[in-house]
Motif scaffolding. Sequence first.
Motif, PDB file in Angstrom:
ATOM      1  N   ARG A 605       0.823  -1.198   0.000  1.00  0.00           N
ATOM      2  CA  ARG A 605       0.000   0.000   0.000  1.00  0.00           C
ATOM      3  C   ARG A 605       0.866   1.261   0.000  1.00  0.00           C
ATOM      4  O   ARG A 605       0.565   2.237  -0.703  1.00  0.00           O
ATOM      5  CB  ARG A 605      -0.933   0.007   1.216  1.00  0.00           C
ATOM      6  CG  ARG A 605      -1.896  -1.164   1.267  1.00  0.00           C
ATOM      7  CD  ARG A 605      -2.732  -1.125   2.539  1.00  0.00           C
ATOM      8  NE  ARG A 605      -3.568   0.069   2.546  1.00  0.00           N
ATOM      9  CZ  ARG A 605      -4.787   0.134   2.021  1.00  0.00           C
ATOM     10  NH1 ARG A 605      -5.304  -0.926   1.429  1.00  0.00           N
ATOM     11  NH2 ARG A 605      -5.489   1.257   2.087  1.00  0.00           N
ATOM     12  N   ASP A 606       1.950   1.248   0.777  1.00  0.00           N
ATOM     13  CA  ASP A 606       2.830   2.420   0.857  1.00  0.00           C
ATOM     14  C   ASP A 606       3.477   2.720  -0.488  1.00  0.00           C
ATOM     15  O   ASP A 606       3.648   3.892  -0.862  1.00  0.00           O
ATOM     16  CB  ASP A 606       3.899   2.203   1.924  1.00  0.00           C
ATOM     17  CG  ASP A 606       3.316   2.204   3.333  1.00  0.00           C
ATOM     18  OD1 ASP A 606       2.165   2.663   3.483  1.00  0.00           O
ATOM     19  OD2 ASP A 606       3.998   1.734   4.256  1.00  0.00           O
ATOM     20  N   ARG A 607       3.837   1.687  -1.229  1.00  0.00           N
ATOM     21  CA  ARG A 607       4.456   1.893  -2.536  1.00  0.00           C
ATOM     22  C   ARG A 607       3.472   2.538  -3.504  1.00  0.00           C
ATOM     23  O   ARG A 607       3.846   3.431  -4.293  1.00  0.00           O
ATOM     24  CB  ARG A 607       4.957   0.563  -3.098  1.00  0.00           C
ATOM     25  CG  ARG A 607       6.161  -0.005  -2.346  1.00  0.00           C
ATOM     26  CD  ARG A 607       6.425  -1.447  -2.746  1.00  0.00           C
ATOM     27  NE  ARG A 607       6.749  -1.551  -4.169  1.00  0.00           N
ATOM     28  CZ  ARG A 607       6.820  -2.707  -4.820  1.00  0.00           C
ATOM     29  NH1 ARG A 607       6.571  -3.857  -4.161  1.00  0.00           N
ATOM     30  NH2 ARG A 607       7.128  -2.734  -6.096  1.00  0.00           N
ATOM     31  N   VAL A 608       2.227   2.122  -3.444  1.00  0.00           N
ATOM     32  CA  VAL A 608       1.207   2.716  -4.319  1.00  0.00           C
ATOM     33  C   VAL A 608       0.943   4.166  -3.921  1.00  0.00           C
ATOM     34  O   VAL A 608       0.873   5.066  -4.771  1.00  0.00           O
ATOM     35  CB  VAL A 608      -0.100   1.886  -4.264  1.00  0.00           C
ATOM     36  CG1 VAL A 608      -1.212   2.590  -5.042  1.00  0.00           C
ATOM     37  CG2 VAL A 608       0.136   0.492  -4.821  1.00  0.00           C
ATOM     38  N   ILE A 609       0.804   4.415  -2.613  1.00  0.00           N
ATOM     39  CA  ILE A 609       0.545   5.782  -2.141  1.00  0.00           C
ATOM     40  C   ILE A 609       1.696   6.700  -2.505  1.00  0.00           C
ATOM     41  O   ILE A 609       1.499   7.860  -2.912  1.00  0.00           O
ATOM     42  CB  ILE A 609       0.303   5.771  -0.625  1.00  0.00           C
ATOM     43  CG1 ILE A 609      -1.042   5.084  -0.304  1.00  0.00           C
ATOM     44  CG2 ILE A 609       0.309   7.186  -0.064  1.00  0.00           C
ATOM     45  CD1 ILE A 609      -1.325   4.933   1.169  1.00  0.00           C
ATOM     46  N   GLU A 610       2.922   6.207  -2.388  1.00  0.00           N
ATOM     47  CA  GLU A 610       4.091   7.031  -2.718  1.00  0.00           C
ATOM     48  C   GLU A 610       4.068   7.449  -4.185  1.00  0.00           C
ATOM     49  O   GLU A 610       4.326   8.617  -4.518  1.00  0.00           O
ATOM     50  CB  GLU A 610       5.369   6.242  -2.407  1.00  0.00           C
ATOM     51  CG  GLU A 610       6.649   7.017  -2.704  1.00  0.00           C
ATOM     52  CD  GLU A 610       7.884   6.186  -2.435  1.00  0.00           C
ATOM     53  OE1 GLU A 610       9.006   6.697  -2.636  1.00  0.00           O
ATOM     54  OE2 GLU A 610       7.740   5.011  -2.033  1.00  0.00           O
ATOM     55  N   ARG A 611       3.712   6.501  -5.068  1.00  0.00           N
ATOM     56  CA  ARG A 611       3.674   6.844  -6.505  1.00  0.00           C
ATOM     57  C   ARG A 611       2.538   7.827  -6.797  1.00  0.00           C
ATOM     58  O   ARG A 611       2.732   8.788  -7.564  1.00  0.00           O
ATOM     59  CB  ARG A 611       3.474   5.559  -7.328  1.00  0.00           C
ATOM     60  CG  ARG A 611       3.270   5.824  -8.822  1.00  0.00           C
ATOM     61  CD  ARG A 611       4.513   6.440  -9.429  1.00  0.00           C
ATOM     62  NE  ARG A 611       4.339   6.791 -10.827  1.00  0.00           N
ATOM     63  CZ  ARG A 611       3.957   8.006 -11.255  1.00  0.00           C
ATOM     64  NH1 ARG A 611       3.721   8.980 -10.351  1.00  0.00           N
ATOM     65  NH2 ARG A 611       3.835   8.258 -12.540  1.00  0.00           N
ATOM     66  N   LEU A 612       1.402   7.646  -6.195  1.00  0.00           N
ATOM     67  CA  LEU A 612       0.279   8.545  -6.446  1.00  0.00           C
ATOM     68  C   LEU A 612       0.546   9.931  -5.862  1.00  0.00           C
ATOM     69  O   LEU A 612       0.133  10.947  -6.433  1.00  0.00           O
ATOM     70  CB  LEU A 612      -1.012   7.953  -5.862  1.00  0.00           C
ATOM     71  CG  LEU A 612      -1.470   6.622  -6.473  1.00  0.00           C
ATOM     72  CD1 LEU A 612      -2.771   6.165  -5.826  1.00  0.00           C
ATOM     73  CD2 LEU A 612      -1.639   6.738  -7.982  1.00  0.00           C
ATOM     74  N   ASP A 613       1.238   9.982  -4.723  1.00  0.00           N
ATOM     75  CA  ASP A 613       1.566  11.269  -4.127  1.00  0.00           C
ATOM     76  C   ASP A 613       2.535  12.047  -5.032  1.00  0.00           C
ATOM     77  O   ASP A 613       2.427  13.272  -5.172  1.00  0.00           O
ATOM     78  CB  ASP A 613       2.186  11.057  -2.747  1.00  0.00           C
ATOM     79  CG  ASP A 613       2.398  12.364  -2.012  1.00  0.00           C
ATOM     80  OD1 ASP A 613       1.408  13.046  -1.720  1.00  0.00           O
ATOM     81  OD2 ASP A 613       3.573  12.709  -1.755  1.00  0.00           O
TER      82      ASP A 613
END
Length: 844
Positions: A605-613
């Motif tokens: 989840r953190d990897r996805v949030i980091e890319r979207l951020d």
Amino acid sequence: MKGAFRGTGSGHHTMPARVRAALGPTNTGKTHYALTRMMAHSSGIIGFPLRLLARENYERLVAAKGAKSVALITGEEKIIPPNARWFACTVEAMPLDRKAEFVAIDEIQLASDPDRGHVFTDRLLHARGTVETLFLGAETIRPLLQRLVPGIEIDIRERLSSLVGVGATKLSRLPPRSAIVAFSAAEVYALAEVIRRRRGGCAVIMGQLSPRTRNAQVELYQNREVDYLVATDAIGMGLNMDVDHVALAALGKFDGTIPRPLHPQEVAQIAGRAGRGMKDGTFGTTADCPPMSASLVEAVEQHRFDPIERIYWRNHELDFANPQALLGSLMKPPPLRGLTAGRVASDVTTLESLILDPDIREAARGKRATALLWEVCQIPDFRKLGDDSHTRLCARLFLHILREGAVPANWMDGHIRGFARIDGDIDTLMHRLTGVRVCSYVAARTEWSRNSTEWQAKAREVEDMLSDALHERLTARFVDRRATTLLRRLDSDGERGLLSAVTQDGEVVVEGHAIGRVEGFTLCPDIDSGADKRLILKAGRRALLQEIPRRIQNLQSAPDTALDLSDDGIITWDGVKIARLMPGITFFNPQLRLLQGEFTDTAQRDRVIERLDQFVQAKIRQHFKPLFDAQAAISDHAPLRGILHRLHEDGGLTQPLHADHTLPRKLRSILQRSGIQIGRFAVFCPSILKPAPIKLLTLLTSLRSGKAMTAAEPGRVSIPRDQGANLPGWISAGSVCIRIDVAEKLVSEIETLVKSSDRPAPQWITSRCGVRSDILPEILRGLRVPHKVAGKIDRKYFGPPAPLMLLKPQAAHQRKARQKTTPILTRYDNSPFAALAEWKEKVF
């Protein structure tokens, strides 16, 4: 006791030397024993309580003795080879005038049934084999048998397996190989639908089903295509299936007259379907049915029930002199203790109705006509429509047969063809089947038609067609083979044994069954699967263990053009929604919330949030680039850093303070070169009022305020106040809102215009504001522009009225206006600088 069958004298059948009874609970092998005994004789007749049972045991006899030696006789079917020696029949259709060495009646305790009991009682008293007679049933009828049949030999048989009560069980927790029993078609359908959704599907068995449909449904269950069976109490009458647990959905039923509780022996008869041969079974309740009482459970487990004290009787020595005499003989009271009159049966009710018809009374004269009338009245009312249609049918058939000698061919053909349609739902098909059953019953009476064999074949053909269609409808509605397979594997092997994959177009396949699609990072089960969503998701996630990491990698390497941010804050990836913007700590740093996804851990989840951020911040810096560039350019000037900080806190527009207007010219020039304007109503960056930045600004403001906002259409300079009251970049002026940069420029030009003297308001002001000229005064008032409204000319004067005048501001007025100017910016300003400015204005 009369010898042999009714209608035959003792010279034809002598009283057999042996009359026996095999009594006991279910699963004692009574029916198998009776068939074995019958086949040991040269001829035999056995009567069953249901057409389904007669058909089932007919097929068993055919398998053992061959089709040429076995006959089937029910109300609707007659298969009688010329040399038939063994007969499987319904109790009502037993050929009472045929001589046979062996005669057996199954479920003889049904003599205590108030509707059909008189038929079983008649066979108990009068049906005899020339060598052996055997009654099968529950031990509760033992005292009456000994009283009514002196010298009868009784064999008490023990159940081959144990039956144990397990209390109430939720539908979702019923074990596989369970039968759920309800007492109406509506309840059966409702329970079957729940089982389909939660456990993948079930077979459905009801007494109204044709043998062909019933056999197909039983085969569906027996072949383990489904693990559950939903049925009416018809399964309690000897239908043998591989059932481990019986769950009753109710402990009462409507018996045709009133609702009543089930008798303990009825519960035992139904529960006894659990466990076959030497295999133990369990029983209990389910759905909304409360648990059984301890005494009821003990009675069923120990097979201890109160004996039957009476059975129902109807006179069989009928007077056919005329219809009234016939009706009188039917109402004759029972001759023996232990016999009682049952409910008025449908054949008697039909007779009573027909006697009231003058045409029928006129036609039914003499024994032959009266006997025919009684035979016609005994046509079963399979349809049960609740009106007089069955009575009218019987009347027409009676008159046709009496006057023409047979049922007209066009009547049979029209009725059979009328039911030969397979369109419609389950209830429609079942209704047509009941209609065909009436045709089959009439066609089976060979003396009533000239081409009986032809009509029986046509009726059977239509019944088979409807039966197959009904089976397909039931299976389509209540069975999901795909979900059943998955659920069974999950229950037995867990996730490790599942074979799964994801196709290139995102379709998820488990054990060869497509269960849905993966969209973004979310598994979307096929809504047509109909099984328990939690278990289907469990199976589908097995296929995503490798797919989700692959998709995360694809997202991380995807360009920003593959992502999009909608006006309502939804982030999509290749058109699929994957996240939503949420309020952040600061205005230009919103947080992200992922939509539902099949992530195995927080790291994914953190990897996805980091890319979207990264995508969101790039978009913000792209649209508000002048604002961020200005912050970097003035880092060496302390007074300007405060202004930029307020702009970043408030989203690119902030209310001006008194200190802003007293900045040195040099600092104001630096701000202007950086794209920041200090206006009368706001400090702002004009470039962020362009269409693309203002849409993003509106979204971020909406997140901060918690109120849904929609940006104004591009190119608009004014909008109605109710639309722009909360939008960033707009200032309220009367009944409209003016875009802030337009308002600033307009006021500046007006001040230049009236710098030396008062001037009439030019026409270009209305076009500049995009408003009507009649509301211009209220707009000027809202913008605090000194003006004098147009005058009205008195009647005694001639000439044009005084125009709207723009007034030259006085120094004092300018000072007062500047001090009191609190721009009505349509946004939320919670910065400490704004609070400080408000406090200073109150103090000074």
